[in-house]
Design a protein around this motif. Structure first.
Motif, mmCIF file in Angstrom:
data_model
loop_
_atom_site.group_PDB
_atom_site.id
_atom_site.type_symbol
_atom_site.label_atom_id
_atom_site.label_comp_id
_atom_site.label_asym_id
_atom_site.label_seq_id
_atom_site.Cartn_x
_atom_site.Cartn_y
_atom_site.Cartn_z
ATOM 1 N N UNK A 467 -8.904 38.198 -2.026
ATOM 2 C CA UNK A 467 -8.451 37.169 -1.088
ATOM 3 C C UNK A 467 -8.449 35.821 -1.803
ATOM 4 N N UNK A 468 -7.332 35.115 -1.702
ATOM 5 C CA UNK A 468 -7.186 33.809 -2.353
ATOM 6 C C UNK A 468 -6.463 32.857 -1.408
ATOM 7 N N UNK A 469 -6.770 31.553 -1.516
ATOM 8 C CA UNK A 469 -6.043 30.576 -0.721
ATOM 9 C C UNK A 469 -5.826 29.281 -1.479
ATOM 10 N N UNK A 470 -4.631 28.709 -1.283
ATOM 11 C CA UNK A 470 -4.262 27.421 -1.871
ATOM 12 C C UNK A 470 -4.065 26.407 -0.756
ATOM 13 N N UNK A 471 -4.308 25.134 -1.068
ATOM 14 C CA UNK A 471 -4.142 24.083 -0.079
ATOM 15 C C UNK A 471 -2.719 23.629 0.106
ATOM 16 N N UNK A 472 -1.784 24.205 -0.655
ATOM 17 C CA UNK A 472 -0.356 23.884 -0.529
ATOM 18 C C UNK A 472 0.425 25.048 -1.117
ATOM 19 N N UNK A 473 1.755 25.031 -1.065
ATOM 20 C CA UNK A 473 2.522 26.171 -1.582
ATOM 21 C C UNK A 473 2.491 26.351 -3.093
ATOM 22 N N UNK A 474 1.974 25.380 -3.843
ATOM 23 C CA UNK A 474 2.081 25.443 -5.302
ATOM 24 C C UNK A 474 1.299 26.572 -5.938
ATOM 25 N N UNK A 475 0.232 27.007 -5.329
ATOM 26 C CA UNK A 475 -0.383 28.254 -5.781
ATOM 27 C C UNK A 475 -1.393 28.146 -6.899
ATOM 28 N N UNK A 476 -2.147 27.054 -6.978
ATOM 29 C CA UNK A 476 -3.152 26.948 -8.033
ATOM 30 C C UNK A 476 -4.255 27.994 -7.896
ATOM 31 N N UNK A 477 -4.430 28.553 -6.714
ATOM 32 C CA UNK A 477 -5.424 29.623 -6.543
ATOM 33 C C UNK A 477 -4.826 30.987 -6.885
ATOM 34 N N UNK A 478 -3.529 31.014 -7.214
ATOM 35 C CA UNK A 478 -2.814 32.268 -7.491
ATOM 36 C C UNK A 478 -2.750 33.162 -6.245
ATOM 37 N N UNK A 479 -2.550 32.517 -5.069
ATOM 38 C CA UNK A 479 -2.533 33.278 -3.819
ATOM 39 C C UNK A 479 -1.381 34.269 -3.752
ATOM 40 N N UNK A 480 -0.331 34.021 -4.537
ATOM 41 C CA UNK A 480 0.825 34.929 -4.516
ATOM 42 C C UNK A 480 0.458 36.348 -4.948
ATOM 43 N N UNK A 481 -0.548 36.488 -5.821
ATOM 44 C CA UNK A 481 -0.860 37.809 -6.368
ATOM 45 C C UNK A 481 -2.134 38.404 -5.770
ATOM 46 N N UNK A 482 -2.611 37.823 -4.665
ATOM 47 C CA UNK A 482 -3.763 38.388 -3.959
ATOM 48 C C UNK A 482 -3.301 39.488 -3.011
ATOM 49 N N UNK A 483 -4.214 40.394 -2.676
ATOM 50 C CA UNK A 483 -3.901 41.373 -1.625
ATOM 51 C C UNK A 483 -3.685 40.671 -0.298
ATOM 52 N N UNK A 484 -4.499 39.640 -0.049
ATOM 53 C CA UNK A 484 -4.309 38.766 1.105
ATOM 54 C C UNK A 484 -4.393 37.337 0.594
ATOM 55 N N UNK A 485 -3.306 36.610 0.703
ATOM 56 C CA UNK A 485 -3.263 35.246 0.182
ATOM 57 C C UNK A 485 -2.765 34.268 1.225
ATOM 58 N N UNK A 486 -3.136 33.014 1.074
ATOM 59 C CA UNK A 486 -2.737 31.978 2.033
ATOM 60 C C UNK A 486 -2.360 30.699 1.289
ATOM 61 N N UNK A 487 -1.414 29.955 1.870
ATOM 62 C CA UNK A 487 -1.199 28.590 1.382
ATOM 63 C C UNK A 487 -1.168 27.626 2.562
ATOM 64 N N UNK A 488 -1.603 26.402 2.305
ATOM 65 C CA UNK A 488 -1.767 25.408 3.348
ATOM 66 C C UNK A 488 -0.452 24.921 3.926
ATOM 67 N N UNK A 489 -0.447 24.710 5.238
ATOM 68 C CA UNK A 489 0.741 24.240 5.960
ATOM 69 C C UNK A 489 0.246 23.490 7.200
#
Length: 603
Positions: A467-489
């Motif tokens: 599980x990974x989450x970023x505070x915006x769509x840019x993906x510094x947490x690499x949320x795109x490649x998590x099984x469950x990922x989030x970005x801030x909106x």
């Protein structure tokens, strides 16, 4: 090893400097740069130069502006994650003296960042860190950023050879290189040896994967990957490029020279990445451009001497001897056994293990830094590397002393099992410091981890979920490649705004295969994200087929089923006293507002 003085060469470093082949001493230090930084900082503070002029200067020194006024973030580069005990001690001292939050942060690019540092103190901090060989040079800006690698390189048994010396040569070749000082945007690089691809080569602008051909060491070279708003997996540019002959350096420079000339990329910084060029023209056309570039006169002007630049360190020669005495487990050993199962891996060198240490949200206090340094000196021959998941790896630990290492880590609060498991939640700093942040991703991280620990998950397949989450769509947490990922909106409700997240499911980085997750068509209020995660996990455990991993389950049931399960949680609420907490972000005490500044990634 004695320091080596390397003469400056055209196309590499402009001046002589001292470098050492010891852990953490990869980037050559130029003392005059700190004098320049002192001078320019004072000129800016006096108002003698404009902010835009100073920003470009400080970014090359790894000093980044924050959303909070008058404070900076310092990004210290750790090539392939390597660091020495003395450098850990130095971080402890600098954090204690200059960092108001009293912590350093391990990033998903194996750096260590220091936040909320006043500008006058930033100059002092980078100078003090340089005294032990640490460098923030080109940690920010339109440069070749920190070069990442597999923290198990050289000690794992699933690689043809160790890529570390070649990664070191690459760092030394391109730091301060005239071609890479003001490109359209940053370049992220990874070196990897093992099929498991623990360096995540697919998400990088440029990457090298170890290969041997007829006894010759080389690499598959990939170009054009990246996450953010246009996620792409890097395609293969060449199946095999030489390493010892410097061919990989020559071709990399050709790529950067081409990238540097693409003025159309400079118009929109959000799309000013090499992946945009590769995506636009295709990898075959880009390869033709590289082949043509390699015919240029500049090639003859360069020195691609890998032997003179490579980072050579015989780690095994410095590894700890067999201890005369050592502690043995006694009493209830269940916690230690869980730690061994999750955190300890035998090295290919007989008698040694690597110990993978979980660092909650990547944050280390001065006490952590100094305590880890002591453990490194006593138990690992001084060898440690950070990981791309905000943890660290102690290398060269004698099998006999693993129990003592666990005890020492536990005394520091770092003895938990489960690095890279479900409770090891990864996030970027978000609105804690980043100008581009929308939401408090660190606050959500803490809330999610608390919920997961309360759930007491023991099922092996569920524990394997990332599980990974970023505070915006840019993906510094690499949320795109998590099984469950989030970005801030955010969600607008009348004249008010709710902090929210967009979810992705079924991303992957395990086993050497990069997969970008599928975005769900629901926007969840930040305060309801832990509830959504718990629903999805309990549903997965109840409805999966025998042995079915999470991503296979997602493919079978479809993303709409995930959306339907949390659709009631996605419903906005009316602003009022009873619903006020929904309009306040995690770790905050005032109503939420979207406040985004101008990012400095491409200044």
């Amino acid at each position: 090893m004695e320091p080596t003085t390397v003469a400056g060469r055209q196309g590499t470093l402009e001046n002589p400097e001292v470098r050492e082949d010891v852990p953490g001493h990869v980037i050559p230090i130029l003392k005059r740069e700190f004098d320049d930084f002192d001078t320019e900082s004072q000129r800016y503070l006096r108002g003698d130069i404009e902010e835009i002029e100073f920003i470009g200067f400080r970014l090359k020194q790894g000093v980044y502006g924050q959303r909070q006024p008058d404070v900076q973030m310092i990004r210290v580069k750790l090539p392939f994650g390597g660091i020495s005990p003395e450098q850990m001690d130095a971080f402890g001292d600098v954090v204690e003296k200059y960092v108001p939050l009293n912590k350093g942060h391990i990033t998903t690019r194996q750096n260590i960042q220091l936040h909320h540092v006043p500008l006058p103190d930033a100059a002092k901090a980078i100078r003090e860190l340089s005294d032990c060989g640490l460098s923030s040079r080109e940690g920010c800006g339109n440069t070749v950023r920190n070069v990442t690698g597999d923290p198990w390189a050289g000690v794992c048994d699933d690689e043809p050879f160790d890529m570390t010396p070649y990664a070191g040569a690459y760092v030394r070749y391109f730091v301060r290189h005239p071609t890479t000082q003001l490109m359209p945007r940053k370049i992220k690089t990874a070196f990897n040896g093992a099929p498991a691809d623990r360096a995540l080569t697919g998400i990088h602008d440029i990457a090298f994967i170890a290969k041997e051909r007829d006894g010759v060491r080389g690499a598959e070279m990939r170009v054009g990957g990246g996450t953010s708003i246009m996620p792409r997996i890097a395609p293969t540019l060449y199946e095999f490029v030489g390493l010892d002959d410097g061919e990989y350096l020559k071709i990399a420079e050709a790529c950067f020279r081409i990238f540097d000339r693409q003025d159309f990329l400079r118009v929109n910084r959000a799309r000013a990445r090499i992946k945009v060029l590769v995506d636009k023209i295709g990898i075959d056309a880009f390869r033709e451009m590289v082949d043509e570039e390699l015919q240029g006169d500049w090639v003859a002007e360069r020195d691609f001497d890998v032997q003179g630049l490579s980072w050579q360190d015989d780690e095994e020669a410095s590894a700890p001897p067999v201890p005369a005495t050592f502690a043995s487990p006694n009493g209830d050993v269940s916690a230690f056994e869980r730690f061994c199962a999750d955190n300890v891996q035998r090295q290919k060198q007989e008698g040694f293990s690597s110990v993978h240490v979980k660092v909650t949200r990547g944050d280390l206090t001065p006490e952590h830094f100094r305590g880890i340094a002591d453990i490194m000196r006593k138990y690992s021959g001084g060898y440690m590397r950070t990981t791309v998941h905000q943890n660290f790896l102690l290398r060269w630990v004698r099998d006999e002393t693993v129990y003592e290492v666990w005890q020492a880590l536990s005394a520091l609060g770092l003895g938990d099992e489960g690095p890279d498991k479900i409770t090891d939640v990864v996030s970027c700093p978000g609105t804690d410091s980043c100008k581009l942040g929308i939401t408090s991703s660190m606050g959500l991280n803490a809330a999610v981890q608390t919920r997961l620990e309360e759930m007491q998950i023991t099922d092996p397949l569920t524990r394997a979920i990332h599980i990974k989450m970023s505070g915006c769509p840019n993906g510094c947490s690499q949320h795109h490649i998590a099984n469950i990922g989030f970005y801030g909106a955010s969600i607008k409700v009348g004249g008010h705004t709710i902090p929210a997240y967009v979810a992705h499911v079924a991303g992957n980085f395990d086993g050497g295969q990069i997969v970008y997750g599928q975005r769900l068509k629901v926007r969840l209020p930040a305060k309801r994200v832990p509830d959504a995660i718990e629903r999805w996990l309990r549903w997965y455990e109840a409805e999966r087929e025998d042995g079915e991993v999470f991503n296979d389950f997602t493919a079978r049931v479809g993303t709409k089923a995930f959306e339907d399960l949390v659709r009631d949680l996605a419903m906005p609420v009316e602003f009022g006293l009873e619903t006020m907490t929904t309009f306040i972000d995690w770790n905050r005490d005032v109503p939420f507002q979207v406040v985004r500044g101008e990012g400095e990634c491409a200044v």
